[in-house]
Design an enzyme around this catalytic site. Structure first.
Site, PDB file in Angstrom:
ATOM      1  N   VAL A 130      27.063 100.395  23.014  1.00 11.58           N
ATOM      2  CA  VAL A 130      27.258  99.742  24.376  1.00 11.58           C
ATOM      3  C   VAL A 130      25.620 100.855  24.942  1.00 11.58           C
ATOM      4  O   VAL A 130      25.649 102.035  24.718  1.00 11.58           O
ATOM      5  CB  VAL A 130      28.618 100.659  25.480  1.00 11.58           C
ATOM      6  CG1 VAL A 130      28.197 102.474  24.809  1.00 11.58           C
ATOM      7  CG2 VAL A 130      28.126 100.006  26.053  1.00 11.58           C
ATOM      8  N   ASP A 131      25.149  99.996  25.101  1.00  9.24           N
ATOM      9  CA  ASP A 131      23.784 100.156  25.889  1.00  9.24           C
ATOM     10  C   ASP A 131      24.159 100.663  27.456  1.00  9.24           C
ATOM     11  O   ASP A 131      24.715  99.000  28.106  1.00  9.24           O
ATOM     12  CB  ASP A 131      22.907  98.939  25.932  1.00  9.24           C
ATOM     13  CG  ASP A 131      22.669  99.616  24.288  1.00  9.24           C
ATOM     14  OD1 ASP A 131      21.850 100.463  23.604  1.00  9.24           O
ATOM     15  OD2 ASP A 131      22.104  97.832  23.580  1.00  9.24           O
TER      16      ASP A 131
END
Length: 251
Positions: A130-131
């Site tokens: 996840v960014d």
């Protein structure tokens, strides 16, 4: 003696390696095959290879190049970028990749590839990534496709969904810290670690050994990943691979 994993993170663009700052301003840093050979010689714990254009451009992984790179690896390698279906996962595993890293496909609403990959190869082979970037009121926003698309929801709920789908590890990266070498976002890491019961790898912002230690001892991360710290040297950021396992013993 046990110590947490320290994982060099290499960014692939075309057939070359680059390093970004806040997911922008990519600077060429070398040939991926040569870089991986050097990290192998330096006995890196593990390696992460991310194609930063594949998902954004809507294309598949470069399987031939990945196989060539994996052939130089004496350590486990994880690959992410452009993975959308189980057929691609199977081909990557056959190419020598130990872990597939799935980000945009899941962030944009399809957890199927995670579930199918975990069923076929085990959760230990599937990393949910996840960014995030800072949003309003000290919150965080999820981003996909190399930070070019904002996604509704909060990171904590999203990583729980990734684990529920079958991910056996979480890779969390703060876009605002990427390439700054100013330290990890400890608040973000702590929140993600507290949301799931699988290992969390912290990425984004490492510049010194103390930053690695902080992410583990204060943030609770199981492992740390860094790019600039291992490919740049000195104030002028000269390109020099400088991974040294002996310096990492006490993190």
């Amino acid at each position: 003696m046990y110590r947490p994993r320290v994982i060099p993170c290499l960014l692939l663009r075309g057939r070359g390696l680059v390093k970004t700052r806040k997911f922008k301003d990519a600077v060429y840093v070398g040939d991926p095959v040569n870089a991986v050979r050097i990290f192998s010689e330096k006995e890196a714990d593990e390696l992460t290879l991310l194609d930063i254009d594949a998902s954004r451009e809507g294309r598949e992984p470069n399987f031939e190049l990945i196989e060539e790179i994996a052939g130089e690896c004496l350590m486990p390698i994880g690959y992410g970028g452009g993975i959308t279906n189980i057929g691609q996962v199977r081909r990557l595993i056959r190419s020598g990749v130990e872990k597939v890293i799935i980000n945009s496909a899941a962030a944009l609403g399809s957890m199927t590839v995670i579930t199918e990959a975990a069923a076929a190869f085990g959760s230990q082979a599937v990393v949910g990534a996840v960014d995030v970037r800072h949003g309003l009121f000290k919150g965080y926003r999820i981003a996909a496709k190399s930070g070019t698309v904002d996604v509704p929801g909060n990171p904590e709920d999203h990583v729980r969904s990734l684990v529920a789908a079958g991910a056996g590890e979480i890779l969390v990266n703060n876009i605002d810290a990427d390439g700054t070498m100013a330290g990890f976002d400890l608040n973000l890491i702590t929140r993600i670690v507290g949301s799931v019961d699988v290992p969390v790898v912290a990425c984004g912002g490492a510049g010194r050994l103390e930053h690695l230690s902080q992410a583990i001892r204060e943030g609770g991360a199981s492992a740390v990943s860094a790019g600039s710290m291992f490919v740049f040297h000195g104030k002028r950021r000269a390109v020099l691979i400088n991974y040294n396992p002996c310096e990492l013993v006490n993190i």
